[in-house]
Design an enzyme around this catalytic site. Sequence first.
Site, mmCIF file in Angstrom:
data_model
loop_
_atom_site.group_PDB
_atom_site.id
_atom_site.type_symbol
_atom_site.label_atom_id
_atom_site.label_comp_id
_atom_site.label_asym_id
_atom_site.label_seq_id
_atom_site.Cartn_x
_atom_site.Cartn_y
_atom_site.Cartn_z
ATOM 1 N N ALA A 8 17.667 0.551 65.916
ATOM 2 C CA ALA A 8 18.698 -0.476 66.013
ATOM 3 C C ALA A 8 19.295 -0.825 64.680
ATOM 4 O O ALA A 8 19.627 -1.777 64.213
ATOM 5 C CB ALA A 8 18.088 -1.921 66.577
ATOM 6 N N GLN A 35 24.277 -2.308 59.140
ATOM 7 C CA GLN A 35 24.649 -2.132 57.540
ATOM 8 C C GLN A 35 23.468 -2.172 56.633
ATOM 9 O O GLN A 35 23.861 -1.614 55.507
ATOM 10 C CB GLN A 35 25.807 -2.947 57.494
ATOM 11 N N HIS A 82 20.283 -1.217 57.050
ATOM 12 C CA HIS A 82 19.794 0.074 56.915
ATOM 13 C C HIS A 82 20.764 1.108 56.298
ATOM 14 O O HIS A 82 20.320 2.076 55.516
ATOM 15 C CB HIS A 82 19.629 0.566 58.272
ATOM 16 N N GLN A 92 2.350 -3.817 64.740
ATOM 17 C CA GLN A 92 2.859 -4.872 63.857
ATOM 18 C C GLN A 92 3.516 -5.903 64.723
ATOM 19 O O GLN A 92 3.879 -6.915 63.973
ATOM 20 C CB GLN A 92 3.873 -4.377 62.803
ATOM 21 N N ASP A 114 13.035 -7.969 53.629
ATOM 22 C CA ASP A 114 11.731 -8.355 53.833
ATOM 23 C C ASP A 114 10.765 -8.208 52.691
ATOM 24 O O ASP A 114 10.045 -7.493 52.364
ATOM 25 C CB ASP A 114 11.001 -7.179 54.870
ATOM 26 N N GLN A 159 6.921 -8.016 52.778
ATOM 27 C CA GLN A 159 6.611 -6.444 52.935
ATOM 28 C C GLN A 159 6.919 -5.681 51.749
ATOM 29 O O GLN A 159 6.096 -4.787 51.643
ATOM 30 C CB GLN A 159 7.493 -5.843 54.089
HETATM 31 N N1 LIG Z 1 20.079 -6.964 55.671
HETATM 32 C C1 LIG Z 1 19.257 -6.194 55.271
HETATM 33 N N2 LIG Z 1 19.374 -5.840 53.761
HETATM 34 C C2 LIG Z 1 18.591 -4.671 53.357
HETATM 35 N N3 LIG Z 1 17.741 -4.266 53.891
HETATM 36 C C3 LIG Z 1 17.599 -4.475 55.233
HETATM 37 C C4 LIG Z 1 18.345 -5.509 55.770
HETATM 38 N N4 LIG Z 1 17.605 -5.545 57.317
HETATM 39 C C5 LIG Z 1 16.597 -4.865 57.151
HETATM 40 N N5 LIG Z 1 16.617 -4.064 56.001
HETATM 41 C C6 LIG Z 1 15.550 -3.091 55.745
HETATM 42 O O1 LIG Z 1 15.531 -1.935 56.671
HETATM 43 C C7 LIG Z 1 14.342 -1.574 56.860
HETATM 44 C C8 LIG Z 1 13.960 -1.321 58.325
HETATM 45 O O2 LIG Z 1 14.023 -2.583 58.767
HETATM 46 P P1 LIG Z 1 13.890 -2.771 60.404
HETATM 47 O O3 LIG Z 1 14.369 -1.652 61.140
HETATM 48 O O4 LIG Z 1 12.940 -3.816 60.766
HETATM 49 O O5 LIG Z 1 15.323 -3.699 60.639
HETATM 50 P P2 LIG Z 1 15.373 -5.306 60.464
HETATM 51 O O6 LIG Z 1 16.769 -5.478 60.623
HETATM 52 O O7 LIG Z 1 14.665 -5.684 59.547
HETATM 53 O O8 LIG Z 1 14.751 -5.858 61.904
HETATM 54 P P3 LIG Z 1 14.248 -7.236 62.335
HETATM 55 O O9 LIG Z 1 14.742 -8.046 61.078
HETATM 56 O O10 LIG Z 1 14.829 -7.512 63.705
HETATM 57 O O11 LIG Z 1 12.695 -6.905 61.884
HETATM 58 C C9 LIG Z 1 13.391 -2.435 56.151
HETATM 59 O O12 LIG Z 1 12.919 -1.850 54.986
HETATM 60 C C10 LIG Z 1 14.057 -3.645 56.079
HETATM 61 O O13 LIG Z 1 13.810 -4.495 54.815
HETATM 62 C C1 LIG Z 2 8.595 -0.640 57.184
HETATM 63 C C2 LIG Z 2 8.767 -0.864 58.763
HETATM 64 C C3 LIG Z 2 9.660 0.444 59.355
HETATM 65 C C4 LIG Z 2 7.286 -0.299 59.265
HETATM 66 O O1 LIG Z 2 7.354 -0.192 60.744
HETATM 67 C C5 LIG Z 2 8.950 -1.977 59.209
HETATM 68 O O2 LIG Z 2 8.087 -2.921 59.306
HETATM 69 C C6 LIG Z 2 10.612 -2.388 59.112
HETATM 70 O O3 LIG Z 2 11.453 -1.889 59.493
HETATM 71 O O4 LIG Z 2 10.597 -3.281 58.075
HETATM 72 N N1 BAL Z 3 11.469 -5.692 59.470
HETATM 73 C C1 BAL Z 3 10.234 -6.270 59.684
HETATM 74 C C2 BAL Z 3 9.950 -5.625 61.013
HETATM 75 C C3 BAL Z 3 9.442 -6.718 61.930
HETATM 76 O O1 BAL Z 3 9.941 -7.479 62.061
HETATM 77 O O2 BAL Z 3 8.511 -6.426 62.820
#
Ligand SMILES: Nc1ncnc2c1ncn2[C@@H]1O[C@H](COP(=O)(O)OP(=O)(O)OP(=O)(O)O)[C@@H](O)[C@H]1O
Ligand SMILES: CC(C)(CO)[C@@H](O)C(=O)[O-]
Ligand code: BAL
Length: 296
Positions: free
Chosen positions: A39, A42, A44, A68, A163, A166
């Site tokens: 999902a 920007q 990612h 998790q 995060d 994390q």
């Molecule tokens: N806004 C952001 N800026 C920088 N890195 C991000 C951002 N959103 C997510 N990431 C990073 O992308 C990686 C994958 O995160 P993940 O797939 O859980 O997406 P997410 O947007 O954090 O999802 P959710 O917030 O719904 O858990 C993690 O290392 C996370 O910290």
């Molecule tokens: C690091 C990770 C991919 C582990 O499932 C998740 O916690 C996330 O997306 O931040």
């Molecule tokens: N980015 C953290 C993943 C989670 O919310 O489980």
Amino acid sequence: MNHPRLATTPAELSKAITELLEATGKDRPALGLVPTMGALHQGHAALAQAARADNDVVVASIFVNPLQFDDPDDLARYPRTLEADLALLGEAGVDIVFAPAEETMYPGGAPLVRVSSGDLGNRFEGAFRPGHFDGVLTVVAKLLHCAQPAVPAEYRAYFGQKDAQQVALIRRMVADLNFPVQVFPVPIVRAEDGLAESSRNVFLGPEQRKDALVLSQALFQLQERAAAGRPLDLPAAVELITSRGGVELDYFEVVDPLTLAALPAGPSDTLSGPALALVAARVGSIRLIDNAELSG
Ligand SMILES: Nc1ncnc2c1ncn2[C@@H]1O[C@H](COP(=O)(O)OP(=O)(O)OP(=O)(O)O)[C@@H](O)[C@H]1O
Ligand SMILES: CC(C)(CO)[C@@H](O)C(=O)[O-]
Ligand code: BAL
């Protein structure tokens, strides 16, 4: 646009990584790994671009890790958008996408042996999502093993500072358990209105999205006070959030960036070193987290 190679098993992934590392012709090429749950947005893309800029070969993983999630509804509704994700990763120049099935990552069901996130994993997010960080560290350990280069190479992994807890825990796991990888944090990517990009933002209605902005506004308020050398007055920033109807605060704290130990942040406390403000809140049934580095 690049068309990433798709690997769905650890053996396919390892073969693809070896082929691409060898094709560089370098004695010690560099491999970057970007773990995600798909999902993609920007935030990612910034991780993938950082990995692309630093490395010869870039792997991104897409795996919604059941271990998790403590809330089955949260897991069931987690957005899954594989086709769009592959396009975004191709655009960012990723070479290989590892997208294993649940049975591939956890044959025989949930693993008996897991990584323990200790006391640091029981605070903040861990207090609201029991077992969350043991699940995160266990899957990150597995992903780091799956992508481990089999030929001499630099090995780097990229995680978003959104995060922050994390990142702190993954750094500790890598140091405490001697993982042969370097961890690179990537700054938070925000939408124009200030909201931190997150896969769960798609669930916010227009009014909820406006409500959610109070989180970044409260963080920016602390950042401005810190930069001006004024007392942080965390209670005033808390009040900004709690006075907003539709937002339920879970926690809001100022902590040491490495240990996440609480720092004094009252109406007369000024910063004496770098700090991190961590916030989490629910907007309707959507749980959002955000944070900001504070420096004087
Ligand atoms: N806004 C952001 N800026 C920088 N890195 C991000 C951002 N959103 C997510 N990431 C990073 O992308 C990686 C994958 O995160 P993940 O797939 O859980 O997406 P997410 O947007 O954090 O999802 P959710 O917030 O719904 O858990 C993690 O290392 C996370 O910290
Ligand atoms: C690091 C990770 C991919 C582990 O499932 C998740 O916690 C996330 O997306 O931040
Ligand atoms: N980015 C953290 C993943 C989670 O919310 O489980």
